[in-house]
Design an enzyme around this catalytic site. Sequence first.
Site, PDB file in Angstrom:
ATOM      1  N   SER A  11       0.843  -1.229   0.214  1.00  0.00           N
ATOM      2  CA  SER A  11       0.119  -0.226   0.148  1.00  0.00           C
ATOM      3  C   SER A  11       0.932   1.072  -0.162  1.00  0.00           C
ATOM      4  O   SER A  11       0.287   2.459  -0.237  1.00  0.00           O
ATOM      5  CB  SER A  11      -1.119  -0.045   1.106  1.00  0.00           C
ATOM      6  N   TYR A  42      -4.197   1.372   3.721  1.00  0.00           N
ATOM      7  CA  TYR A  42      -5.343   0.839   3.260  1.00  0.00           C
ATOM      8  C   TYR A  42      -6.233  -0.222   4.519  1.00  0.00           C
ATOM      9  O   TYR A  42      -7.576  -0.394   4.373  1.00  0.00           O
ATOM     10  CB  TYR A  42      -4.518  -0.774   2.506  1.00  0.00           C
ATOM     11  N   GLY A  43      -5.744   0.020   5.641  1.00  0.00           N
ATOM     12  CA  GLY A  43      -6.133  -0.375   6.657  1.00  0.00           C
ATOM     13  C   GLY A  43      -7.614  -0.254   7.004  1.00  0.00           C
ATOM     14  O   GLY A  43      -8.481  -0.859   7.351  1.00  0.00           O
ATOM     15  N   CYS A  73       2.422  -6.701   2.088  1.00  0.00           N
ATOM     16  CA  CYS A  73       1.319  -5.956   2.598  1.00  0.00           C
ATOM     17  C   CYS A  73       0.580  -6.757   3.636  1.00  0.00           C
ATOM     18  O   CYS A  73      -0.266  -7.600   2.972  1.00  0.00           O
ATOM     19  CB  CYS A  73       0.565  -4.980   1.858  1.00  0.00           C
ATOM     20  N   THR A  75      -2.373  -6.290   5.381  1.00  0.00           N
ATOM     21  CA  THR A  75      -3.829  -5.916   5.012  1.00  0.00           C
ATOM     22  C   THR A  75      -4.159  -6.506   3.735  1.00  0.00           C
ATOM     23  O   THR A  75      -5.222  -7.289   3.577  1.00  0.00           O
ATOM     24  CB  THR A  75      -4.106  -4.397   4.986  1.00  0.00           C
ATOM     25  N   CYS A 183       2.450  -5.406  10.234  1.00  0.00           N
ATOM     26  CA  CYS A 183       2.201  -4.402   9.064  1.00  0.00           C
ATOM     27  C   CYS A 183       3.627  -4.254   8.782  1.00  0.00           C
ATOM     28  O   CYS A 183       4.708  -4.074   9.668  1.00  0.00           O
ATOM     29  CB  CYS A 183       1.499  -3.232   9.649  1.00  0.00           C
ATOM     30  N   THR A 184       4.058  -4.474   7.410  1.00  0.00           N
ATOM     31  CA  THR A 184       5.346  -4.040   6.736  1.00  0.00           C
ATOM     32  C   THR A 184       5.932  -2.519   6.899  1.00  0.00           C
ATOM     33  O   THR A 184       7.058  -2.530   6.943  1.00  0.00           O
ATOM     34  CB  THR A 184       5.566  -4.506   5.357  1.00  0.00           C
ATOM     35  N   HIS A 185       5.086  -1.770   7.411  1.00  0.00           N
ATOM     36  CA  HIS A 185       5.374  -0.402   7.897  1.00  0.00           C
ATOM     37  C   HIS A 185       6.338  -0.379   9.009  1.00  0.00           C
ATOM     38  O   HIS A 185       7.255   0.240   9.200  1.00  0.00           O
ATOM     39  CB  HIS A 185       4.472   0.548   7.805  1.00  0.00           C
TER      40      HIS A 185
END
Length: 264
Positions: A11, A42-43, A73, A75, A183-185
Amino acid sequence: MDSRPIGFLDSGVGGLTVVKEMFRQLPEEEVIFIGDQARAPYGPRPAQQIREFTWQMVNFLLTKNVKMIVIACNTATAVAWQEIKEKLDIPVLGVILPGASAAIKSTNLGKVGIIGTPMTVKSDAYRQKIQALSPNTAVVSLACPKFVPIVESNQMSSSLAKKVVYETLSPLVGKLDTLILGCTHYPLLRPIIQNVMGAEVKLIDSGAETVRDISVLLNYFEINHNWQNKHGGHHFYTTASPKGFKEIAEQWLSQEINVERIVL
């Protein structure tokens, strides 16, 4: 041997945490990455919209003749991975199962926490995977909707980031020994998260765990990159500002990259 690139989608910039780990573990492989920054996060979005956006990125990657797609991602993995995996004839990996498996191996107390976007938490995908593999493991999930905007705005080291992470994660402190960064962030906030949770809590980076599965599938299907073929190089795409993406990406990947803007 197969010199085609591996496609990654996210995302936004979070999926770069997976790419960074792949550069470390599989430096011979080439990457095509697309981050849908214009529509991040996106969440909070409805599942059908997330599915539609994910397919748009998948179809873009297919035009680049990729040999494998990694949905980097959580999500999008929770909402669309199963459907995409079943419809494509190339390997498609998500980031949830590798993270869940690693958490089970990590926990000594049988107490695992999951932090993710509202949709990832709502999907219950991590808890289902963990308890299918280890029914006695206790799982607690927490949505962290403010984390992705902090990363996307490149404020990972700010006082705001420290404040938000502390306030958000306080309910989990002292209640688990393993925490999945769902979450990959979130690995971009790892030092702050570790400080809040305490040194004794093991943080599981689902993206890094996914790279181990990438390696396994490359070997299984015999599609590893052929060193004898000339590299086409790595290519990065964003649906938003290339300048903003490039700034975060080069900071995280520790190398110069070229970024193009695309419209999906």
